[in-house]
Design a protein around this motif. Structure first.
Motif, PDB file in Angstrom:
ATOM      1  N   PRO A  97       0.748  -1.235   0.143  1.00 36.07           N
ATOM      2  CA  PRO A  97      -0.110   0.069   0.111  1.00 36.07           C
ATOM      3  C   PRO A  97       0.758   1.351  -0.068  1.00 36.07           C
ATOM      4  O   PRO A  97       0.271   2.452  -0.291  1.00 36.07           O
ATOM      5  CB  PRO A  97      -0.771  -0.156   1.291  1.00 36.07           C
ATOM      6  N   ILE A  98       1.958   1.154   0.523  1.00 39.20           N
ATOM      7  CA  ILE A  98       3.003   2.284   0.280  1.00 39.20           C
ATOM      8  C   ILE A  98       4.292   1.922  -0.154  1.00 39.20           C
ATOM      9  O   ILE A  98       4.717   0.774  -0.327  1.00 39.20           O
ATOM     10  CB  ILE A  98       3.335   2.892   1.739  1.00 39.20           C
ATOM     11  N   GLY A  99       4.973   2.920  -0.838  1.00 41.29           N
ATOM     12  CA  GLY A  99       6.290   2.912  -1.370  1.00 41.29           C
ATOM     13  C   GLY A  99       7.151   3.464  -0.414  1.00 41.29           C
ATOM     14  O   GLY A  99       7.227   4.064   0.444  1.00 41.29           O
ATOM     15  N   TRP A 100       8.465   3.382  -0.788  1.00 39.70           N
ATOM     16  CA  TRP A 100       9.582   4.007  -0.268  1.00 39.70           C
ATOM     17  C   TRP A 100       9.503   5.606  -0.041  1.00 39.70           C
ATOM     18  O   TRP A 100       9.802   6.145   0.973  1.00 39.70           O
ATOM     19  CB  TRP A 100      10.998   3.632  -0.904  1.00 39.70           C
ATOM     20  N   ARG A 101       9.040   6.130  -1.123  1.00 33.22           N
ATOM     21  CA  ARG A 101       8.866   7.533  -1.069  1.00 33.22           C
ATOM     22  C   ARG A 101       7.829   8.056   0.008  1.00 33.22           C
ATOM     23  O   ARG A 101       7.833   9.291   0.491  1.00 33.22           O
ATOM     24  CB  ARG A 101       8.449   8.284  -2.381  1.00 33.22           C
ATOM     25  N   ASP A 102       6.848   7.108   0.414  1.00 35.68           N
ATOM     26  CA  ASP A 102       5.880   7.440   1.504  1.00 35.68           C
ATOM     27  C   ASP A 102       6.534   7.219   3.059  1.00 35.68           C
ATOM     28  O   ASP A 102       5.568   7.688   3.753  1.00 35.68           O
ATOM     29  CB  ASP A 102       4.417   6.508   1.130  1.00 35.68           C
ATOM     30  N   LEU A 103       7.627   6.672   2.949  1.00 29.84           N
ATOM     31  CA  LEU A 103       8.051   6.185   4.436  1.00 29.84           C
ATOM     32  C   LEU A 103       8.145   7.572   5.244  1.00 29.84           C
ATOM     33  O   LEU A 103       7.843   7.527   6.193  1.00 29.84           O
ATOM     34  CB  LEU A 103       9.160   5.606   4.289  1.00 29.84           C
ATOM     35  N   PRO A 104       8.628   8.646   4.639  1.00 30.47           N
ATOM     36  CA  PRO A 104       8.878   9.926   5.603  1.00 30.47           C
ATOM     37  C   PRO A 104       7.618  10.467   6.283  1.00 30.47           C
ATOM     38  O   PRO A 104       7.407  10.831   7.259  1.00 30.47           O
ATOM     39  CB  PRO A 104       9.540  10.835   4.561  1.00 30.47           C
ATOM     40  N   ALA A 105       6.587  10.352   5.290  1.00 32.45           N
ATOM     41  CA  ALA A 105       5.258  10.883   5.594  1.00 32.45           C
ATOM     42  C   ALA A 105       4.457   9.880   6.555  1.00 32.45           C
ATOM     43  O   ALA A 105       3.839  10.350   7.631  1.00 32.45           O
ATOM     44  CB  ALA A 105       4.430  11.085   4.418  1.00 32.45           C
ATOM     45  N   GLN A 106       4.600   8.537   6.055  1.00 32.23           N
ATOM     46  CA  GLN A 106       3.834   7.579   6.750  1.00 32.23           C
ATOM     47  C   GLN A 106       4.297   7.185   8.135  1.00 32.23           C
ATOM     48  O   GLN A 106       3.705   6.589   9.010  1.00 32.23           O
ATOM     49  CB  GLN A 106       3.638   6.423   5.754  1.00 32.23           C
ATOM     50  N   LEU A 107       5.780   7.100   8.333  1.00 34.74           N
ATOM     51  CA  LEU A 107       6.201   6.565   9.525  1.00 34.74           C
ATOM     52  C   LEU A 107       7.085   7.737  10.362  1.00 34.74           C
ATOM     53  O   LEU A 107       7.426   7.665  11.463  1.00 34.74           O
ATOM     54  CB  LEU A 107       7.331   5.456   9.120  1.00 34.74           C
ATOM     55  N   LEU A 108       7.210   8.789   9.841  1.00 36.47           N
ATOM     56  CA  LEU A 108       7.980   9.995  10.537  1.00 36.47           C
ATOM     57  C   LEU A 108       6.969  11.273  10.604  1.00 36.47           C
ATOM     58  O   LEU A 108       7.843  12.293  11.107  1.00 36.47           O
ATOM     59  CB  LEU A 108       9.262  10.332   9.922  1.00 36.47           C
ATOM     60  N   ALA A 109       5.925  11.393  10.312  1.00 37.38           N
ATOM     61  CA  ALA A 109       4.824  12.590  10.247  1.00 37.38           C
ATOM     62  C   ALA A 109       5.437  13.430   9.629  1.00 37.38           C
ATOM     63  O   ALA A 109       5.151  14.723   9.922  1.00 37.38           O
ATOM     64  CB  ALA A 109       4.620  12.731  11.650  1.00 37.38           C
ATOM     65  N   ILE A 110       6.169  13.446   8.555  1.00 36.80           N
ATOM     66  CA  ILE A 110       6.834  14.456   7.766  1.00 36.80           C
ATOM     67  C   ILE A 110       5.745  14.833   6.778  1.00 36.80           C
ATOM     68  O   ILE A 110       5.898  14.619   5.461  1.00 36.80           O
ATOM     69  CB  ILE A 110       8.269  14.093   7.163  1.00 36.80           C
ATOM     70  N   GLN A 111       4.786  15.429   7.138  1.00 35.86           N
ATOM     71  CA  GLN A 111       3.685  15.972   6.481  1.00 35.86           C
ATOM     72  C   GLN A 111       2.919  17.086   7.058  1.00 35.86           C
ATOM     73  O   GLN A 111       2.989  17.012   8.304  1.00 35.86           O
ATOM     74  CB  GLN A 111       2.831  14.795   5.928  1.00 35.86           C
ATOM     75  N   PHE A 112       2.239  17.907   6.310  1.00 33.16           N
ATOM     76  CA  PHE A 112       1.585  18.843   7.123  1.00 33.16           C
ATOM     77  C   PHE A 112      -0.001  18.490   7.645  1.00 33.16           C
ATOM     78  O   PHE A 112      -0.365  18.450   8.609  1.00 33.16           O
ATOM     79  CB  PHE A 112       1.508  20.085   6.124  1.00 33.16           C
ATOM     80  N   ASP A 113      -0.796  18.316   6.545  1.00 33.13           N
ATOM     81  CA  ASP A 113      -2.205  17.642   6.825  1.00 33.13           C
ATOM     82  C   ASP A 113      -1.957  16.242   7.021  1.00 33.13           C
ATOM     83  O   ASP A 113      -1.571  15.647   5.960  1.00 33.13           O
ATOM     84  CB  ASP A 113      -3.046  18.156   5.584  1.00 33.13           C
ATOM     85  N   GLN A 114      -2.170  15.671   8.004  1.00 30.90           N
ATOM     86  CA  GLN A 114      -1.860  14.293   8.532  1.00 30.90           C
ATOM     87  C   GLN A 114      -2.890  13.385   7.779  1.00 30.90           C
ATOM     88  O   GLN A 114      -4.126  13.538   7.734  1.00 30.90           O
ATOM     89  CB  GLN A 114      -1.712  14.075   9.815  1.00 30.90           C
ATOM     90  N   ASN A 115      -2.299  12.516   6.854  1.00 30.14           N
ATOM     91  CA  ASN A 115      -2.981  11.422   6.451  1.00 30.14           C
ATOM     92  C   ASN A 115      -2.180  10.069   6.367  1.00 30.14           C
ATOM     93  O   ASN A 115      -1.229   9.818   5.887  1.00 30.14           O
ATOM     94  CB  ASN A 115      -3.449  11.958   5.004  1.00 30.14           C
ATOM     95  N   TYR A 116      -2.777   8.823   7.123  1.00 27.88           N
ATOM     96  CA  TYR A 116      -2.264   7.771   7.248  1.00 27.88           C
ATOM     97  C   TYR A 116      -2.786   6.816   6.428  1.00 27.88           C
ATOM     98  O   TYR A 116      -4.038   6.472   6.763  1.00 27.88           O
ATOM     99  CB  TYR A 116      -1.897   7.526   8.598  1.00 27.88           C
ATOM    100  N   ILE A 117      -2.270   6.029   5.502  1.00 28.65           N
ATOM    101  CA  ILE A 117      -2.663   4.691   4.868  1.00 28.65           C
ATOM    102  C   ILE A 117      -2.622   3.658   5.627  1.00 28.65           C
ATOM    103  O   ILE A 117      -4.059   2.922   5.406  1.00 28.65           O
ATOM    104  CB  ILE A 117      -1.889   4.396   3.586  1.00 28.65           C
ATOM    105  N   LEU A 118      -1.727   3.265   6.441  1.00 32.81           N
ATOM    106  CA  LEU A 118      -1.984   2.213   7.047  1.00 32.81           C
ATOM    107  C   LEU A 118      -2.994   2.090   8.286  1.00 32.81           C
ATOM    108  O   LEU A 118      -3.412   0.885   8.739  1.00 32.81           O
ATOM    109  CB  LEU A 118      -0.381   1.556   7.526  1.00 32.81           C
ATOM    110  N   ASN A 119      -3.062   2.965   8.765  1.00 33.78           N
ATOM    111  CA  ASN A 119      -4.308   3.168   9.975  1.00 33.78           C
ATOM    112  C   ASN A 119      -4.583   4.509   9.992  1.00 33.78           C
ATOM    113  O   ASN A 119      -3.795   5.498  10.626  1.00 33.78           O
ATOM    114  CB  ASN A 119      -3.260   2.990  11.426  1.00 33.78           C
ATOM    115  N   GLY A 120      -5.939   4.941   9.585  1.00 31.27           N
ATOM    116  CA  GLY A 120      -6.478   5.984   9.535  1.00 31.27           C
ATOM    117  C   GLY A 120      -6.353   7.070  10.606  1.00 31.27           C
ATOM    118  O   GLY A 120      -6.201   8.171  10.584  1.00 31.27           O
TER     119      GLY A 120
END
Length: 339
Positions: A100-123
């Motif tokens: 469901p995610i690729g390597w480019r998604d890891l900073p946002a999905q695991l390190l919260a490096i995003q502004f409007d928070q949106n998580y694919i693995l657990n909403g």
């Protein structure tokens, strides 16, 4: 800390009930707590807990202490965050056949490096992303609370006003939503918990004030519930923010007024307090269970039970061993507060 643990546990259960049935208007408006209200309460309690360590000098402003602060925060949040993310990833991989995610998604999905928070693995992890970003700001905000109350509370109150006013300006000028899933839209709730922590520091048990604070907090929550269901435009406004923040403030006041030794052996009291200990896990697991075991989403009691059981095992097997690695910093003049 027991009263706030109970409130946190009840807030977690209210999120479960809201996602399963409450959002379908199954209950009377004044008692039907929206998930967003419960999340704001979480943020306020977190603000209190984090600032407590600085206000009571558990953490000093040295590189050593700040390092320990961030290590402790990592140990509190990331073990369960990574566990549920891994479980969610494996489940989606097995059911869909693709990652469901690729390597480019890891900073946002695991390190919260995003502004409007949106998580694919657990909403529901959008709240964890905001929490992690708050930790980066927490030492600076807590620094404002140090010193005499008469000197620090006025500028803190002004800053709180700016945080609330920002939401109104952002909504009016740029069309932002009061339902924002970013740190700016939610910072006032954390900061209200921090201000309340400083205000009650050094307070003594007061059962009359405890009663009035709890009654006031319950009234504020009931009114905000009614607004959400009957006057939603008022809830998603400065009025809604102030109502929930007032409840956060009053819950902290009530906590400071508690005479905890009288209740320390009451099994009902201890049971609800333990729910507070499991609240993070209950909150995280219920979203996974509702997503991948659809039948649970239509049975609120089964969902609550399954979430508590899953949270208990993940607490015993993952969270608790990791929490034992925390760097201990008991404050010099007050009893230790744990989270």
């Amino acid at each position: 800390m027991d009263l706030l643990l109970i409130i946190r546990g009840l807030a977690a259960l209210s999120v479960v009930v809201w996602h399963a049935e409450g959002n379908h208007a199954e209950f009377p408006p004044v008692v039907n707590i929206p998930g967003r209200t419960a999340v704001w309460l979480f943020f306020g309690i977190s603000g209190y807990v984090i600032s407590y360590g600085f206000v009571h000098r558990r953490y000093k402003y040295t590189l050593h202490d700040l390092r320990d602060f961030y290590i402790n925060r990592f140990l509190r949040i990331y073990p369960l965050f990574l566990l549920l993310s891994a479980v969610g990833w494996i489940t989606l991989l097995l059911t869909s056949g693709t990652s469901p995610i690729g390597w480019r998604d890891l900073p946002a999905q695991l390190l919260a490096i995003q502004f409007d928070q949106n998580y694919i693995l657990n909403g529901v992890f959008w709240t964890l992303g905001i929490e992690l970003q708050f930790y980066l700001l927490a030492p600076l905000l807590a620094w404002m609370l140090l010193g005499r109350k008469s000197r620090c509370l006025i500028p803190c109150a002004c800053l709180y006003g700016v945080m609330v006013y920002w939401n109104q300006c952002a909504a009016d000028q740029w069309g932002w939503s009061f339902d924002g899933r970013n740190i700016l839209a939610n910072l006032s709730h954390f900061f209200m918990g921090m201000i309340a922590c400083r205000l009650v520091a050094g307070g003594k048990p007061n059962m009359k004030l405890l009663f009035f604070a709890l009654a006031g907090a319950a009234a504020a929550i009931a009114y905000s519930n009614w607004l959400y269901h009957c006057r939603s435009g008022w809830y998603w406004s400065v009025r809604g923010i102030l109502l929930v923040d007032a409840a956060i403030f009053l819950f902290v006041v009530a906590h400071a007024c508690c005479q905890r030794p009288k209740h320390s052996r009451n099994p009902v009291y201890l049971g609800f307090a333990f729910l507070g200990t499991l609240s993070y896990g209950i909150y995280a697991w219920h979203a996974y269970l509702m997503t991948h075991l659809i039948w649970l989403s239509t049975n609120v009691l089964a969902l609550i039970g399954a979430s508590i059981v899953a949270a208990y095992f993940s607490y015993r097997l993952v969270e608790r061993p990791c929490l034992k690695l925390k760097r201990r910093h008991p404050e010099p003049h007050a009893p230790t507060v744990t989270e």
